[in-house]
Design a protein around this motif. Structure first.
Motif, short mmCIF file in Angstrom:
data_model
loop_
_atom_site.label_atom_id
_atom_site.label_comp_id
_atom_site.label_asym_id
_atom_site.label_seq_id
_atom_site.Cartn_x
_atom_site.Cartn_y
_atom_site.Cartn_z
N GLY A 7 -24.64 -72.79 87.60
CA GLY A 7 -24.21 -73.65 86.50
C GLY A 7 -25.32 -73.97 85.53
O GLY A 7 -26.31 -73.23 85.40
N ILE A 8 -25.17 -75.08 84.85
CA ILE A 8 -26.06 -75.51 83.78
C ILE A 8 -26.57 -76.91 84.07
O ILE A 8 -25.99 -77.65 84.85
CB ILE A 8 -25.33 -75.49 82.42
CG1 ILE A 8 -23.99 -76.24 82.52
CG2 ILE A 8 -25.12 -74.05 81.95
CD1 ILE A 8 -23.19 -76.29 81.23
N SER A 9 -27.67 -77.24 83.43
CA SER A 9 -28.26 -78.57 83.58
C SER A 9 -27.79 -79.43 82.41
O SER A 9 -28.30 -79.32 81.30
CB SER A 9 -29.79 -78.48 83.60
OG SER A 9 -30.36 -79.75 83.77
N GLY A 10 -26.80 -80.26 82.64
CA GLY A 10 -26.19 -81.04 81.58
C GLY A 10 -25.17 -80.21 80.82
O GLY A 10 -25.10 -78.99 80.96
N TRP A 11 -24.35 -80.88 80.02
CA TRP A 11 -23.34 -80.16 79.26
C TRP A 11 -23.14 -80.71 77.85
O TRP A 11 -22.47 -80.10 77.04
CB TRP A 11 -22.01 -80.19 80.01
CG TRP A 11 -21.33 -81.54 80.02
CD1 TRP A 11 -20.46 -82.04 79.08
CD2 TRP A 11 -21.48 -82.57 81.00
NE1 TRP A 11 -20.06 -83.31 79.43
CE2 TRP A 11 -20.66 -83.67 80.61
CE3 TRP A 11 -22.21 -82.68 82.19
CZ2 TRP A 11 -20.57 -84.84 81.34
CZ3 TRP A 11 -22.13 -83.85 82.91
CH2 TRP A 11 -21.31 -84.91 82.50
N ARG A 12 -23.76 -81.83 77.54
CA ARG A 12 -23.53 -82.48 76.26
C ARG A 12 -24.72 -82.21 75.34
O ARG A 12 -25.71 -82.96 75.33
CB ARG A 12 -23.30 -83.97 76.45
CG ARG A 12 -22.81 -84.69 75.20
CD ARG A 12 -22.43 -86.11 75.51
NE ARG A 12 -21.24 -86.18 76.36
CZ ARG A 12 -20.76 -87.31 76.86
NH1 ARG A 12 -21.37 -88.45 76.63
NH2 ARG A 12 -19.67 -87.29 77.61
N TYR A 13 -24.63 -81.13 74.57
CA TYR A 13 -25.69 -80.73 73.65
C TYR A 13 -25.09 -80.44 72.28
O TYR A 13 -24.17 -79.62 72.16
CB TYR A 13 -26.43 -79.50 74.17
CG TYR A 13 -27.13 -79.70 75.50
CD1 TYR A 13 -28.36 -80.35 75.56
CD2 TYR A 13 -26.55 -79.26 76.70
CE1 TYR A 13 -29.01 -80.54 76.78
CE2 TYR A 13 -27.19 -79.45 77.91
CZ TYR A 13 -28.41 -80.10 77.95
OH TYR A 13 -29.04 -80.29 79.15
N ALA A 35 -16.62 -76.73 83.00
CA ALA A 35 -16.25 -76.63 84.41
C ALA A 35 -15.22 -75.54 84.66
O ALA A 35 -15.10 -75.05 85.79
CB ALA A 35 -15.73 -77.97 84.91
N ALA A 36 -14.47 -75.14 83.63
CA ALA A 36 -13.51 -74.05 83.78
C ALA A 36 -14.20 -72.68 83.78
O ALA A 36 -13.58 -71.68 84.13
CB ALA A 36 -12.48 -74.10 82.65
N ARG A 37 -15.50 -72.65 83.44
CA ARG A 37 -16.21 -71.38 83.29
C ARG A 37 -17.36 -71.21 84.27
O ARG A 37 -18.00 -70.18 84.29
CB ARG A 37 -16.72 -71.26 81.84
CG ARG A 37 -15.59 -70.97 80.89
CD ARG A 37 -15.84 -71.41 79.47
NE ARG A 37 -14.65 -71.07 78.66
CZ ARG A 37 -13.55 -71.79 78.61
NH1 ARG A 37 -13.46 -72.92 79.33
NH2 ARG A 37 -12.52 -71.41 77.88
N MET A 38 -17.62 -72.23 85.08
CA MET A 38 -18.64 -72.15 86.12
C MET A 38 -18.26 -73.12 87.23
O MET A 38 -17.38 -73.96 87.05
CB MET A 38 -20.03 -72.44 85.55
CG MET A 38 -20.15 -73.70 84.75
SD MET A 38 -21.61 -73.69 83.65
CE MET A 38 -21.05 -72.61 82.31
#
Length: 273
Positions: A7-13, A35-38
């Motif tokens: 996944g990723i670290s955070g999502w609000r960028y 969340a639908a993509r990882m």
């Protein structure tokens, strides 16, 4: 059976909007879109401040049932208190609602500051304070101070082990690598494999029943992406640990040029293939 969480670290960028996130997507819908993509992400708002129970519940309910959050521990503990006198801050952290994630709670990440060197006594005292189960975390949370009065939540419906991982940034950890990794192994705490374009120590040692990697950028910290050859190497690294029965958690933190979500999806696709 061992599983990989990518996944990723955070999502609000802000820079991701119109690139990863479609134009016009509501900010409130960005977590669900990611969340639908990882199948996992690092929740890093908890690093900057204590979150409220309503936020933890919203994040829990906004992702699929099989999704997992890694949760970044509070910088007040790691960077301000520098691991000293942290009984109350740890209680407050776990009382803030972390445990409300339920089955979606994955590893807890403790990132140490670059100025904190290897101090075996201090580090062992901290590792020894970390709760090993959700029930133990709830008992710790019950000792929160007055700052959490009226805004705490630490109910545990089902007990389960808690996983912890530590990311270090001071060069002295590399010089003390044998002692440091032995200490982590004694407490079953994972040593984070940090890919930081050579800025910080990269310690790729198995010290727990799972592995944890943070990909901050291969050639430029927080900015450069991962090419096909690099992603192939990380896929092989992950498969090796899965074959040995260890769950693997990998999070891309190279967010500055909107590479993180695409690199995460590319790595996940390799593992599916």
């Amino acid at each position: 059976m061992a599983e990989a969480r990518i996944g990723i670290s955070g999502w609000r960028y802000r820079l991701w909007r119109g690139v990863f996130y479609p134009k016009g997507l509501r900010q409130a819908d960005e977590l669900a879109y990611a969340a639908a993509r990882m199948n996992s992400l690092e929740l890093n708002g908890s690093f900057y401040s204590l979150q409220r129970p309503a936020s933890w519940e919203r994040w829990r309910d906004g992702v699929p049932d099989d999704f997992v959050f890694a949760v970044k521990g509070a910088r007040f503990i790691t960077h301000v208190k520098r691991l000293r006198d942290v009984d109350a801050p740890l209680a407050n952290f776990f009382a803030s609602g972390v445990l409300d994630l339920g089955r979606k709670l994955g590893p807890l990440l403790w990132q140490l500051p670059p100025t904190l060197g290897y101090d075996p006594g201090l580090l062992e005292a901290f590792l020894g304070r970390l709760p090993r189960t959700r029930a133990e975390a709830a008992r710790l949370a019950a000792r929160h101070d007055e700052r959490l009065e009226g805004r705490s939540s630490f109910r545990v419906d089902e007990d389960a082990p808690l996983r912890h991982a530590v990311e270090v940034r001071h060069p002295s950890f590399g010089r003390a690598i044998e002692d440091w990794t032995a200490l982590l192994a004694r407490y079953d705490v994972a040593s984070v494999v940090a890919d930081t374009a050579g800025r910080y120590p990269r310690i790729d040692h198995v010290t727990a029943g799972f592995v944890y990697a943070r990909l901050h950028g291969e050639t430029e910290l927080y900015a450069s992406g991962y090419d096909d050859a690099s992603l192939d190497r990380w896929a092989a690294w992950t498969r090796g640990h899965l074959a040995d029965g260890r769950d693997a958690y990998l999070y891309f933190d190279n967010d500055a040029k909107v590479r993180a979500p695409f690199d995460a999806m590319a790595l996940a696709a390799r593992l599916r293939g």
